[in-house]
Design a protein around this motif. Structure first.
Motif, mmCIF file in Angstrom:
data_model
loop_
_atom_site.group_PDB
_atom_site.id
_atom_site.type_symbol
_atom_site.label_atom_id
_atom_site.label_comp_id
_atom_site.label_asym_id
_atom_site.label_seq_id
_atom_site.Cartn_x
_atom_site.Cartn_y
_atom_site.Cartn_z
ATOM 1 N N ALA A 1 0.851 -1.298 0.004
ATOM 2 C CA ALA A 1 0.033 0.125 -0.163
ATOM 3 C C ALA A 1 0.820 1.367 0.207
ATOM 4 N N THR A 2 0.362 2.324 -0.566
ATOM 5 C CA THR A 2 1.023 3.554 -0.687
ATOM 6 C C THR A 2 1.029 4.184 0.755
ATOM 7 N N LEU A 3 2.296 4.775 1.325
ATOM 8 C CA LEU A 3 2.135 5.514 2.634
ATOM 9 C C LEU A 3 1.790 6.630 2.530
ATOM 10 N N THR A 4 0.802 6.935 3.772
ATOM 11 C CA THR A 4 0.492 8.265 3.637
ATOM 12 C C THR A 4 0.744 9.034 5.097
ATOM 13 N N ASN A 5 0.114 9.836 5.709
ATOM 14 C CA ASN A 5 0.262 10.431 6.925
ATOM 15 C C ASN A 5 -0.409 9.612 8.116
ATOM 16 N N ALA A 6 -1.365 8.514 7.467
ATOM 17 C CA ALA A 6 -2.045 7.793 8.466
ATOM 18 C C ALA A 6 -1.099 6.982 8.983
ATOM 19 N N ALA A 7 -1.584 6.188 10.368
ATOM 20 C CA ALA A 7 -0.727 5.107 11.047
ATOM 21 C C ALA A 7 -0.716 3.885 9.995
ATOM 22 N N ALA A 8 0.505 3.368 10.055
ATOM 23 C CA ALA A 8 1.020 2.312 9.246
ATOM 24 C C ALA A 8 1.666 1.180 10.258
ATOM 25 N N PRO A 9 1.406 -0.106 10.030
ATOM 26 C CA PRO A 9 2.192 -0.820 10.631
ATOM 27 C C PRO A 9 3.800 -1.247 10.465
ATOM 28 N N VAL A 10 4.232 -1.454 11.532
ATOM 29 C CA VAL A 10 5.706 -1.489 11.673
ATOM 30 C C VAL A 10 6.106 -2.741 11.701
ATOM 31 N N PHE A 11 7.175 -3.284 10.978
ATOM 32 C CA PHE A 11 7.942 -4.371 10.910
ATOM 33 C C PHE A 11 9.391 -4.318 11.162
ATOM 34 N N SER B 1 -2.500 -2.859 17.781
ATOM 35 C CA SER B 1 -3.658 -2.711 18.537
ATOM 36 C C SER B 1 -3.153 -2.942 19.916
ATOM 37 N N THR B 2 -4.108 -2.116 21.030
ATOM 38 C CA THR B 2 -3.758 -2.187 22.275
ATOM 39 C C THR B 2 -4.883 -3.350 22.882
ATOM 40 N N SER B 3 -4.059 -4.271 23.754
ATOM 41 C CA SER B 3 -4.662 -5.157 24.282
ATOM 42 C C SER B 3 -4.152 -5.515 25.601
ATOM 43 N N GLY B 4 -4.674 -5.405 26.847
ATOM 44 C CA GLY B 4 -4.041 -5.487 28.105
ATOM 45 C C GLY B 4 -2.857 -4.634 28.178
ATOM 46 N N ILE B 5 -1.729 -5.260 28.670
ATOM 47 C CA ILE B 5 -0.458 -4.577 28.699
ATOM 48 C C ILE B 5 0.039 -4.273 27.323
ATOM 49 N N GLN B 6 -0.145 -4.822 26.444
ATOM 50 C CA GLN B 6 0.213 -4.695 25.082
ATOM 51 C C GLN B 6 -0.222 -3.293 24.572
ATOM 52 N N ARG B 7 0.922 -2.553 24.149
ATOM 53 C CA ARG B 7 0.536 -1.285 23.337
ATOM 54 C C ARG B 7 1.019 -1.282 21.873
ATOM 55 N N ARG B 8 0.300 -0.511 21.028
ATOM 56 C CA ARG B 8 0.547 -0.504 19.746
ATOM 57 C C ARG B 8 1.935 0.360 19.383
ATOM 58 N N LEU B 9 2.463 -0.069 18.223
ATOM 59 C CA LEU B 9 3.312 0.827 17.658
ATOM 60 C C LEU B 9 3.294 0.855 16.083
ATOM 61 N N THR B 10 3.095 2.017 15.837
ATOM 62 C CA THR B 10 2.687 2.232 14.213
ATOM 63 C C THR B 10 3.503 3.612 13.725
ATOM 64 N N ALA B 11 3.597 3.676 12.700
ATOM 65 C CA ALA B 11 4.377 5.134 12.242
ATOM 66 C C ALA B 11 3.682 5.516 11.064
ATOM 67 N N SER B 12 3.809 6.916 10.726
ATOM 68 C CA SER B 12 3.487 7.549 9.530
ATOM 69 C C SER B 12 4.503 7.545 8.564
ATOM 70 N N GLY B 13 3.945 7.164 7.406
ATOM 71 C CA GLY B 13 4.765 7.132 6.138
ATOM 72 C C GLY B 13 5.190 8.219 5.448
ATOM 73 N N LEU B 14 4.870 9.348 6.118
ATOM 74 C CA LEU B 14 5.161 10.529 5.089
ATOM 75 C C LEU B 14 6.000 11.278 5.924
ATOM 76 N N SER B 15 5.884 11.562 7.309
ATOM 77 C CA SER B 15 6.439 12.631 8.140
ATOM 78 C C SER B 15 7.797 12.050 9.033
#
Length: 96
Positions: A53-63, A82-96
């Motif tokens: 997928a083309t990256l945008t300013n929206a949150a994108a998954p990180v690998f 996604s956040t679940s219990g003590i797990q926190r999400r880590l996403t990034a913006s593709g353009l900034s």
């Protein structure tokens, strides 16, 4: 300068992995997904987006993608989106 930047990125990715991997969950699963240890001479790349997928300013998954010195991919670790219990999400913006 360029080598220093690559080295800094690799160190940051390894530090991130060391802190995040014990609690990494694959999206939609309820049990932890444990990755194999990184190889001593391998390179770990912080990748934003799934590559299709083309990256945008929206949150994108990180690998975290691990490559052997010959360029062969060893593993790809999807960080939580996604956040679940003590797990926190880590996403990034593709353009900034």
């Amino acid at each position: 300068m360029r080598r220093s930047l690559r080295l800094s990125a690799a160190i940051a990715a390894a530090a991130l992995a060391a802190g995040v991997l014990p609690s990494v969950f694959n999206s939609g699963e309820t049990s932890p997904a444990f990755a194999a240890a990184f190889g001593p001479s391998n390179v770990v790349v912080y990748r934003v987006g799934d590559g299709s997928a083309t990256l945008t300013n929206a949150a994108a998954p990180v690998f975290l993608d691990e490559y052997q010195p010959d360029g062969t991919k060893s593993q790809s670790i999807a960080l939580p989106t996604s956040t679940s219990g003590i797990q926190r999400r880590l996403t990034a913006s593709g353009l900034s």
